[in-house]
Write a protein that holds these residues in place. Structure first.
Motif, PDB file in Angstrom:
ATOM      1  N   ALA A 180       0.831  -1.208   0.000  1.00 14.08           N
ATOM      2  CA  ALA A 180       0.000   0.000   0.000  1.00 14.08           C
ATOM      3  C   ALA A 180       0.862   1.252   0.000  1.00 14.08           C
ATOM      4  O   ALA A 180       0.598   2.202  -0.760  1.00 14.08           O
ATOM      5  N   LEU A 181       1.912   1.262   0.817  1.00 18.37           N
ATOM      6  CA  LEU A 181       2.807   2.416   0.839  1.00 18.37           C
ATOM      7  C   LEU A 181       3.540   2.573  -0.489  1.00 18.37           C
ATOM      8  O   LEU A 181       3.717   3.694  -0.974  1.00 18.37           O
ATOM      9  N   ALA A 182       3.962   1.468  -1.078  1.00 18.20           N
ATOM     10  CA  ALA A 182       4.638   1.533  -2.377  1.00 18.20           C
ATOM     11  C   ALA A 182       3.714   2.117  -3.435  1.00 18.20           C
ATOM     12  O   ALA A 182       4.144   2.891  -4.298  1.00 18.20           O
ATOM     13  N   TRP A 183       2.431   1.773  -3.383  1.00 18.07           N
ATOM     14  CA  TRP A 183       1.470   2.318  -4.333  1.00 18.07           C
ATOM     15  C   TRP A 183       1.352   3.825  -4.142  1.00 18.07           C
ATOM     16  O   TRP A 183       1.339   4.579  -5.105  1.00 18.07           O
ATOM     17  N   LEU A 184       1.268   4.255  -2.893  1.00 21.73           N
ATOM     18  CA  LEU A 184       1.174   5.689  -2.617  1.00 21.73           C
ATOM     19  C   LEU A 184       2.435   6.429  -3.052  1.00 21.73           C
ATOM     20  O   LEU A 184       2.363   7.507  -3.636  1.00 21.73           O
ATOM     21  N   ILE A 185       3.588   5.852  -2.773  1.00 24.21           N
ATOM     22  CA  ILE A 185       4.855   6.476  -3.144  1.00 24.21           C
ATOM     23  C   ILE A 185       4.969   6.604  -4.663  1.00 24.21           C
ATOM     24  O   ILE A 185       5.438   7.609  -5.182  1.00 24.21           O
ATOM     25  N   GLY A 186       4.506   5.593  -5.394  1.00 24.88           N
ATOM     26  CA  GLY A 186       4.601   5.599  -6.847  1.00 24.88           C
ATOM     27  C   GLY A 186       3.503   6.370  -7.544  1.00 24.88           C
ATOM     28  O   GLY A 186       3.573   6.595  -8.752  1.00 24.88           O
ATOM     29  N   LEU A 226       8.646   1.377  11.931  1.00 28.82           N
ATOM     30  CA  LEU A 226       9.319   2.384  11.118  1.00 28.82           C
ATOM     31  C   LEU A 226      10.209   1.723  10.073  1.00 28.82           C
ATOM     32  O   LEU A 226      10.210   2.119   8.905  1.00 28.82           O
ATOM     33  N   GLN A 227      10.935   0.681  10.464  1.00 26.09           N
ATOM     34  CA  GLN A 227      11.789  -0.044   9.522  1.00 26.09           C
ATOM     35  C   GLN A 227      10.966  -0.677   8.406  1.00 26.09           C
ATOM     36  O   GLN A 227      11.361  -0.647   7.233  1.00 26.09           O
ATOM     37  N   ALA A 228       9.816  -1.232   8.745  1.00 25.75           N
ATOM     38  CA  ALA A 228       8.943  -1.837   7.735  1.00 25.75           C
ATOM     39  C   ALA A 228       8.408  -0.777   6.786  1.00 25.75           C
ATOM     40  O   ALA A 228       8.323  -1.008   5.573  1.00 25.75           O
ATOM     41  N   ASN A 229       8.054   0.388   7.315  1.00 26.89           N
ATOM     42  CA  ASN A 229       7.571   1.471   6.455  1.00 26.89           C
ATOM     43  C   ASN A 229       8.660   1.945   5.510  1.00 26.89           C
ATOM     44  O   ASN A 229       8.416   2.165   4.321  1.00 26.89           O
ATOM     45  N   ILE A 230       9.864   2.087   6.015  1.00 23.07           N
ATOM     46  CA  ILE A 230      10.983   2.515   5.178  1.00 23.07           C
ATOM     47  C   ILE A 230      11.293   1.463   4.113  1.00 23.07           C
ATOM     48  O   ILE A 230      11.637   1.792   2.976  1.00 23.07           O
ATOM     49  N   ALA A 231      11.133   0.197   4.450  1.00 20.28           N
ATOM     50  CA  ALA A 231      11.379  -0.886   3.485  1.00 20.28           C
ATOM     51  C   ALA A 231      10.427  -0.808   2.297  1.00 20.28           C
ATOM     52  O   ALA A 231      10.727  -1.342   1.230  1.00 20.28           O
TER      53      ALA A 231
END
Length: 59
Positions: free
Chosen positions: A13-19, A36-41
């Motif tokens: 989901a975060l990767a979709w938002l970032i892209g 936090l580490q998982a979010n950064i990953a």
């Protein structure tokens, strides 16, 4: 999809938002360092045609 490349659904989901070109900012919250580490990953996950692909898996 997330399980196929060994990442969490939250990372996809975060990767979709970032892209997404319409995303202007993204605020992340974490109550533990592991979150936090998982979010950064999620920065290492890219989406191609609706499919998640981990950057390290493409090498």
């Amino acid at each position: 999809m997330a399980a196929a490349i060994d990442v969490s659904m939250a990372q996809v989901a975060l990767a979709w938002l970032i892209g997404n070109t319409r995303t202007e900012s993204l605020l992340l919250g974490a109550s533990r360092p592991t979150q936090l580490q998982a979010n950064i990953a999620a920065l290492e996950v890219t989406l191609f045609g609706g499919h998640a692909v981990s950057r390290w898996a493409r090498r």
